[in-house]
Design an enzyme around this catalytic site. Structure first.
Site, short mmCIF file in Angstrom:
data_model
loop_
_atom_site.label_atom_id
_atom_site.label_comp_id
_atom_site.label_asym_id
_atom_site.label_seq_id
_atom_site.Cartn_x
_atom_site.Cartn_y
_atom_site.Cartn_z
N MET A 1 30.13 23.08 51.34
CA MET A 1 30.34 23.11 52.79
C MET A 1 29.58 21.95 53.41
O MET A 1 28.50 21.58 52.94
CB MET A 1 29.84 24.43 53.37
CG MET A 1 30.42 25.66 52.72
SD MET A 1 32.14 25.93 53.20
CE MET A 1 32.49 27.45 52.30
N GLY B 1 27.73 14.69 54.61
CA GLY B 1 26.61 15.58 54.37
C GLY B 1 26.72 16.33 53.07
O GLY B 1 27.10 15.77 52.03
N CYS B 2 26.41 17.63 53.12
CA CYS B 2 26.42 18.45 51.90
C CYS B 2 27.81 18.55 51.27
O CYS B 2 27.93 18.87 50.09
CB CYS B 2 25.90 19.85 52.22
SG CYS B 2 24.15 19.90 52.68
N GLY B 3 28.85 18.28 52.04
CA GLY B 3 30.20 18.33 51.50
C GLY B 3 30.58 17.09 50.71
O GLY B 3 31.64 17.06 50.06
N GLY B 4 29.74 16.06 50.73
CA GLY B 4 30.11 14.77 50.18
C GLY B 4 30.28 14.73 48.68
O GLY B 4 31.07 13.94 48.16
#
Length: 354
Positions: free
Chosen positions: A338, A138-141
């Protein structure tokens, strides 16, 4: 140490004004949410001005099966990934046959063979490239992918690592999902594609800036698996995220950042460039209050958010690109994002102008 040779991002041709998206959401959700007028303030509170969409707004008014939307995900991801990669290779002045590794990051569509295989085939890249396709970050990728690219380049001084982050969040929109999460998602998420080339020590980069990798850290917070993610339903990807995300970040980010910096004998005050994934307006505010850094240290993060929306994993790479185009301070840089898990990804950089 591994260094950034080039970065390239995609601005889709269907960039849409947030006011238009707000009007669309009002018409769409009104039958299910009698209180939709009061809820529409969510669109204003994001402070997003335009959204980076891979389709014209009218596309989302029609009902599409998961099969149709996923087919579009594959087609658009391949087309624009190739454009981003070709531009990145050109900027780096590197021969495409010199690429040794490819990392493909995405969480908004499915493909087997994975998209990296389709890219290699389409571009006729070296058939012996080492491949790594990662789903679910997700956004942490974006930060996690950058970290893994640097680790590969550190292990092999001859490496030329291609990182591609693709998220077409708008294609996961479920036409018949009238949940609060889908409503909030419609106010925030958008589409983005970014490519980076990271090289090992045996390469001399021809760029005007020197961005080198120093250290990385991942952290998964226990008992937070339901904070953010997907629920996979018959119609496709149903978005899940908790309204507690900003408070979770506010509670944990200072300790996450300071403990990582302590391991590298640094303090927050030593960081000159904060390359943070925005998440949303409340997330940015949580960062600002928790870290208490003087000045407008998240200016680039906020402006990328204002201009594009939350593009999930590629967003932080758009922020990095903005530092390179708008200017940065010589010194340390900290990348952070995050993601589902609930997780925190960080990369420490040394940044200097040649």
């Amino acid at each position: 140490m591994p260094s950034l040779a080039a970065i390239s991002k995609i601005d889709f041709p269907f960039r849409t004004d947030q006011k238009e998206v707000k009007k669309y959401a009002k018409d769409f959700f009104a039958p299910s949410f009698p209180q939709v007028e009061s809820m529409l303030t969510a669109f204003d509170h994001t402070e997003i001005v335009t959204r980076n969409f891979c389709k014209p707004l009218g596309y989302y008014s029609d009902l599409h099966s998961f099969q149709e939307q996923n087919a579009e995900y594959i087609r658009i991801s391949l087309e624009y990934s190739v454009k981003a990669i070709e531009n990145c290779i050109s900027l780096a002045q590197i021969n495409k046959n010199d690429v040794t590794d490819i990392i493909f990051i995405s969480t908004t569509g499915l493909s087997t063979p994975s998209l990296d295989a389709l890219i290699i085939n389409k571009m006729r890249l070296n058939q012996n490239i080492n491949r790594m396709a990662i789903f679910g970050l997700g956004c942490g990728g974006g930060v996690a992918g950058y970290s893994k690219a640097c680790i590969l380049a550190k292990a092999n001084p001859d490496a030329v690592v291609l990182l591609v982050a693709v998220e077409l969040c708008s294609l996961t929109f479920l036409r018949n999902d009238f949940s609060i999460s889908n409503f909030i998602g419609s106010s925030l998420f958008s589409d983005g594609i970014a490519a980076c080339l990271i090289t090992g020590d045996n390469h001399v980069n021809k760029t005007k800036n020197e961005i080198t990798f120093l250290a990385t850290q991942s952290k998964l917070h226990y008992d937070s698996l339901d904070v953010m993610g997907w629920e996979f339903v018959d119609a496709g990807f149903k978005v899940l995220f908790s309204p507690d995300i900003p408070s979770i970040i506010a509670k944990n980010v200072n300790n996450d950042v300071t403990s990582f910096l302590d391991k590298n004998h640094l303090k927050i005050s030593d960081i000159k460039n904060f390359i943070f994934h925005p998440g949303g307006k409340k997330v940015i505010t949580a960062y600002e209050e928790a870290l208490s850094v003087k000045g407008d240290f998240l200016k680039n993060t906020r402006e990328v958010m204002n201009e594009n929306g939350n593009m999930s994993s590629p967003t932080v790479l758009y922020v990095l690109d903005r530092f390179l185009t708008q200017g940065f301070e010589n010194g340390y840089g900290l990348m952070s994002s995050m993601g589902p898990g609930f997780s925190c990804e960080m990369v420490l950089l040394q940044m200097s102008k040649k």
